[in-house]
Design an enzyme around this catalytic site. Structure first.
Site, short mmCIF file in Angstrom:
data_model
loop_
_atom_site.label_atom_id
_atom_site.label_comp_id
_atom_site.label_asym_id
_atom_site.label_seq_id
_atom_site.Cartn_x
_atom_site.Cartn_y
_atom_site.Cartn_z
N HIS A 57 0.83 -1.40 -0.13
CA HIS A 57 0.17 -0.12 0.00
C HIS A 57 0.82 1.32 0.04
O HIS A 57 0.57 2.15 -0.83
CB HIS A 57 -0.77 -0.03 1.20
CG HIS A 57 -1.78 -1.24 1.48
ND1 HIS A 57 -2.29 -1.89 2.39
CD2 HIS A 57 -3.02 -1.46 0.46
CE1 HIS A 57 -2.93 -2.54 2.30
NE2 HIS A 57 -3.49 -2.45 1.23
N LYS A 111 -16.57 -6.62 7.28
CA LYS A 111 -15.33 -7.31 7.64
C LYS A 111 -15.21 -7.30 9.13
O LYS A 111 -15.44 -6.23 9.78
CB LYS A 111 -14.12 -6.81 6.58
CG LYS A 111 -14.23 -7.06 5.42
CD LYS A 111 -12.87 -6.45 4.77
CE LYS A 111 -12.83 -6.51 3.22
NZ LYS A 111 -11.50 -5.91 2.75
N ARG A 118 -1.57 -5.80 -8.21
CA ARG A 118 -0.50 -6.66 -7.97
C ARG A 118 -0.37 -7.64 -8.95
O ARG A 118 0.70 -8.17 -9.25
CB ARG A 118 -0.65 -7.42 -6.50
CG ARG A 118 -0.41 -6.52 -5.54
CD ARG A 118 -0.85 -7.04 -4.03
NE ARG A 118 -2.20 -7.49 -4.10
CZ ARG A 118 -2.93 -8.22 -3.40
NH1 ARG A 118 -2.41 -8.62 -2.11
NH2 ARG A 118 -4.18 -8.32 -3.46
N SER A 134 -2.78 -7.65 2.63
CA SER A 134 -2.92 -7.44 4.26
C SER A 134 -3.50 -8.67 4.87
O SER A 134 -3.23 -9.02 6.06
CB SER A 134 -4.29 -6.54 4.41
OG SER A 134 -3.97 -5.13 4.09
#
Length: 168
Positions: A24, A48, A97, A135
């Site tokens: 990030h 979440k 990514r 993460s």
């Protein structure tokens, strides 16, 4: 017209950032060189079960990026395009990514363009050295007492170690 006479270009980079990773940070620091201001939109993430609270995630973003004066963190909830408009921003920044990220992000970019035609999305390919970081993996490795020191900045590492220590 000189750059200083033009209106400031404000970009928004959104995510849950649970936790903020060096991946990030790579995208944010590069965006900070491209845009006059970068707002890190830290999602409430009601859907979440986050490791860190919203307040902790905001504080970690601020601490990790304290050396970037044109970067600030703000909480957000709802549609990203509504947040972008409320900030008078013109650009959404997204990090990529992998091909999987690309497929998902291009779909989101198309929908955001439909909802807010005046807002552009800029994709930044993550640098090779941090491309493997997520993460989710950082949280899992940390929970299992693995070494995440090469995956997150010092403030985030300290916070992760404190969280893991309180869970044991």
């Amino acid at each position: 017209m000189s750059r200083s006479a033009k209106a400031a270009v404000i970009a928004v980079y959104s995510g849950t950032f649970d936790p903020l990773t060096l991946g990030h940070e790579d995208a944010i620091r590069r965006a900070a060189q491209m845009f006059d201001e970068v707002i890190i939109a830290v999602a409430h993430a009601h859907h979440k079960n986050t490791l860190f609270s919203l307040e902790e995630r905001l504080a970690l973003v601020q601490a990790a990026l304290a050396d970037c004066p044109n970067v600030k963190a703000q909480p957000f909830d709802g549609l990203i395009v509504a947040f972008v408009r409320a900030q008078n921003a013109q650009v959404i920044v997204r990090g990529l990514r992998s091909v999987t990220d690309y497929d998902y992000e291009t779909q989101m970019s198309g929908m955001n363009r439909h909802l807010a035609p005046e807002v552009d999305t800029v994709f930044l390919h993550t640098s090779a050295g941090v491309q493997h970081i997520s993460s989710t993996l950082v949280r899992e490795i940390s929970k299992l007492s693995g070494d995440v020191s090469g995956l997150v900045s010092a403030p985030v590492l300290n916070a992760l170690q404190a969280k893991v220590a309180t869970k044991h």
